[in-house]
Design a protein around this motif. Structure first.
Motif, PDB file in Angstrom:
ATOM      1  N   VAL A   2       1.138  -0.928  -0.308  1.00  0.00           N
ATOM      2  CA  VAL A   2       0.096   0.403   0.160  1.00  0.00           C
ATOM      3  C   VAL A   2       1.271   1.212  -0.289  1.00  0.00           C
ATOM      4  CG1 VAL A   2      -0.292  -0.096   2.521  1.00  0.00           C
ATOM      5  CG2 VAL A   2      -2.143   1.048   1.128  1.00  0.00           C
ATOM      6  N   GLN A   3       0.479   2.328  -0.915  1.00  0.00           N
ATOM      7  CA  GLN A   3       1.403   3.535  -0.615  1.00  0.00           C
ATOM      8  C   GLN A   3       0.323   4.944  -0.398  1.00  0.00           C
ATOM      9  OE1 GLN A   3       0.223   2.053  -4.577  1.00  0.00           O
ATOM     10  NE2 GLN A   3       2.413   0.488  -3.722  1.00  0.00           N
ATOM     11  N   THR A  91       2.710  21.576  17.700  1.00  0.00           N
ATOM     12  CA  THR A  91       3.761  21.254  15.389  1.00  0.00           C
ATOM     13  C   THR A  91       4.414  20.438  15.726  1.00  0.00           C
ATOM     14  OG1 THR A  91       3.634  24.078  15.995  1.00  0.00           O
ATOM     15  CG2 THR A  91       5.214  23.361  15.076  1.00  0.00           C
ATOM     16  N   ALA A  92       4.477  20.004  14.722  1.00  0.00           N
ATOM     17  CA  ALA A  92       5.207  19.245  14.355  1.00  0.00           C
ATOM     18  C   ALA A  92       4.759  18.512  12.870  1.00  0.00           C
ATOM     19  CB  ALA A  92       4.427  17.278  14.748  1.00  0.00           C
ATOM     20  N   VAL A  93       5.518  17.605  11.881  1.00  0.00           N
ATOM     21  CA  VAL A  93       5.281  16.206  10.794  1.00  0.00           C
ATOM     22  C   VAL A  93       4.039  15.407  11.287  1.00  0.00           C
ATOM     23  CG1 VAL A  93       5.969  15.178   9.232  1.00  0.00           C
ATOM     24  CG2 VAL A  93       7.338  17.908   9.988  1.00  0.00           C
ATOM     25  N   TYR A  94       3.114  15.093  11.115  1.00  0.00           N
ATOM     26  CA  TYR A  94       2.570  14.313  10.876  1.00  0.00           C
ATOM     27  C   TYR A  94       2.328  13.217  10.317  1.00  0.00           C
ATOM     28  CZ  TYR A  94       0.257  16.395  14.771  1.00  0.00           C
ATOM     29  OH  TYR A  94      -0.218  17.286  16.132  1.00  0.00           O
ATOM     30  N   TYR A  95       2.548  11.918  10.237  1.00  0.00           N
ATOM     31  CA  TYR A  95       2.576  10.639   9.326  1.00  0.00           C
ATOM     32  C   TYR A  95       1.663  10.147   9.490  1.00  0.00           C
ATOM     33  CZ  TYR A  95       7.424  12.357   8.969  1.00  0.00           C
ATOM     34  OH  TYR A  95       8.658  13.039   8.914  1.00  0.00           O
ATOM     35  N   CYS A  96       1.442   8.777   8.346  1.00  0.00           N
ATOM     36  CA  CYS A  96       0.210   8.106   8.700  1.00  0.00           C
ATOM     37  C   CYS A  96       1.234   6.664   8.304  1.00  0.00           C
ATOM     38  CB  CYS A  96      -0.942   7.723   8.379  1.00  0.00           C
ATOM     39  SG  CYS A  96      -0.745   8.321   6.118  1.00  0.00           S
ATOM     40  N   ALA A  97       0.369   5.679   8.514  1.00  0.00           N
ATOM     41  CA  ALA A  97       1.403   4.533   8.701  1.00  0.00           C
ATOM     42  C   ALA A  97       0.584   3.244   8.694  1.00  0.00           C
ATOM     43  CB  ALA A  97       2.154   4.248   9.981  1.00  0.00           C
ATOM     44  N   ALA A  98       0.176   2.263   8.310  1.00  0.00           N
ATOM     45  CA  ALA A  98      -0.263   1.104   8.173  1.00  0.00           C
ATOM     46  C   ALA A  98       0.435  -0.004   8.660  1.00  0.00           C
ATOM     47  CB  ALA A  98      -0.523   0.557   6.513  1.00  0.00           C
ATOM     48  N   GLU A 111       6.275  -0.872  14.501  1.00  0.00           N
ATOM     49  CA  GLU A 111       6.006  -2.234  13.457  1.00  0.00           C
ATOM     50  C   GLU A 111       5.171  -1.676  12.663  1.00  0.00           C
ATOM     51  OE1 GLU A 111       4.090  -3.421  17.645  1.00  0.00           O
ATOM     52  OE2 GLU A 111       5.700  -4.237  18.679  1.00  0.00           O
ATOM     53  N   TYR A 112       4.914  -0.962  12.187  1.00  0.00           N
ATOM     54  CA  TYR A 112       4.433  -0.094  10.994  1.00  0.00           C
ATOM     55  C   TYR A 112       5.312  -1.168   9.958  1.00  0.00           C
ATOM     56  CZ  TYR A 112       0.460   1.674  13.832  1.00  0.00           C
ATOM     57  OH  TYR A 112      -0.269   1.644  14.831  1.00  0.00           O
ATOM     58  N   ASP A 113       4.377  -0.889   8.858  1.00  0.00           N
ATOM     59  CA  ASP A 113       5.282  -1.297   7.200  1.00  0.00           C
ATOM     60  C   ASP A 113       5.269  -0.806   6.786  1.00  0.00           C
ATOM     61  OD1 ASP A 113       3.068  -3.983   8.931  1.00  0.00           O
ATOM     62  OD2 ASP A 113       5.312  -4.811   8.157  1.00  0.00           O
ATOM     63  N   TYR A 114       3.965   0.674   6.245  1.00  0.00           N
ATOM     64  CA  TYR A 114       4.523   1.176   5.223  1.00  0.00           C
ATOM     65  C   TYR A 114       3.961   3.260   6.038  1.00  0.00           C
ATOM     66  CZ  TYR A 114       3.030  -3.246   2.990  1.00  0.00           C
ATOM     67  OH  TYR A 114       3.696  -4.198   1.976  1.00  0.00           O
ATOM     68  N   TRP A 115       4.738   3.869   5.833  1.00  0.00           N
ATOM     69  CA  TRP A 115       4.405   4.887   5.894  1.00  0.00           C
ATOM     70  C   TRP A 115       4.163   6.209   5.155  1.00  0.00           C
ATOM     71  CZ3 TRP A 115       5.000   6.611  11.392  1.00  0.00           C
ATOM     72  CH2 TRP A 115       5.421   5.443  11.926  1.00  0.00           C
ATOM     73  N   GLY A 116       3.518   7.785   5.164  1.00  0.00           N
ATOM     74  CA  GLY A 116       4.061   8.304   3.796  1.00  0.00           C
ATOM     75  C   GLY A 116       4.369   8.904   4.197  1.00  0.00           C
TER      76      GLY A 116
END
Length: 125
Positions: A2-3, A91-98, A111-116
């Protein structure tokens, strides 16, 4: 595989709101346990919120509980983070992860495999 692509960050005054989006492609979002993480200037990455595959279970860091809401629309392959009552310390850089496919719940970013790529959120005082 996944992207993930985040959007919706920006500059906001303290007390304001933003909604972040995390758009998934390549595979169905519904296969993945999803999380939001952030990394502030000079800080380590930290867990913000998570959502089970069906969105039936969500979890939050104590620092954002009651102010942030995570949701997901699996039909649109998108996860959201509604952020209200923002503070300068958000204030931060926010990332989603799968994590997955069919990954179990976790608060640990390792423990997450994919990151934006991340989206910057800046809250001015």
């Amino acid at each position: 595989q996944v992207q993930l692509v985040e959007s919706g960050g920006g500059l906001v005054q303290a007390g304001g709101s933003l909604r972040l989006s995390c758009a998934a492609s390549g595979q169905a979002l519904s296969l993945y346990f999803m999380g939001w993480f952030r990394q502030g200037p000079g800080k380590e990455r930290e867990f913000v919120a998570s959502s089970s595959r069906s969105a039936g279970r969500t979890s939050y860091a104590d620092s954002v509980k009651g102010r942030f809401t995570v949701s997901r629309d699996n039909a649109k392959n998108t996860m959201y983070l509604q952020m209200n009552s923002l503070k300068p310390e958000d204030t931060a850089v926010y990332y989603c992860a799968a994590r997955g496919p069919f990954g179990p719940s976790s608060y640990d970013g390792n423990e997450y495999d994919y990151w934006g790529q991340g989206t910057q959120v800046t809250v001015s005082s």
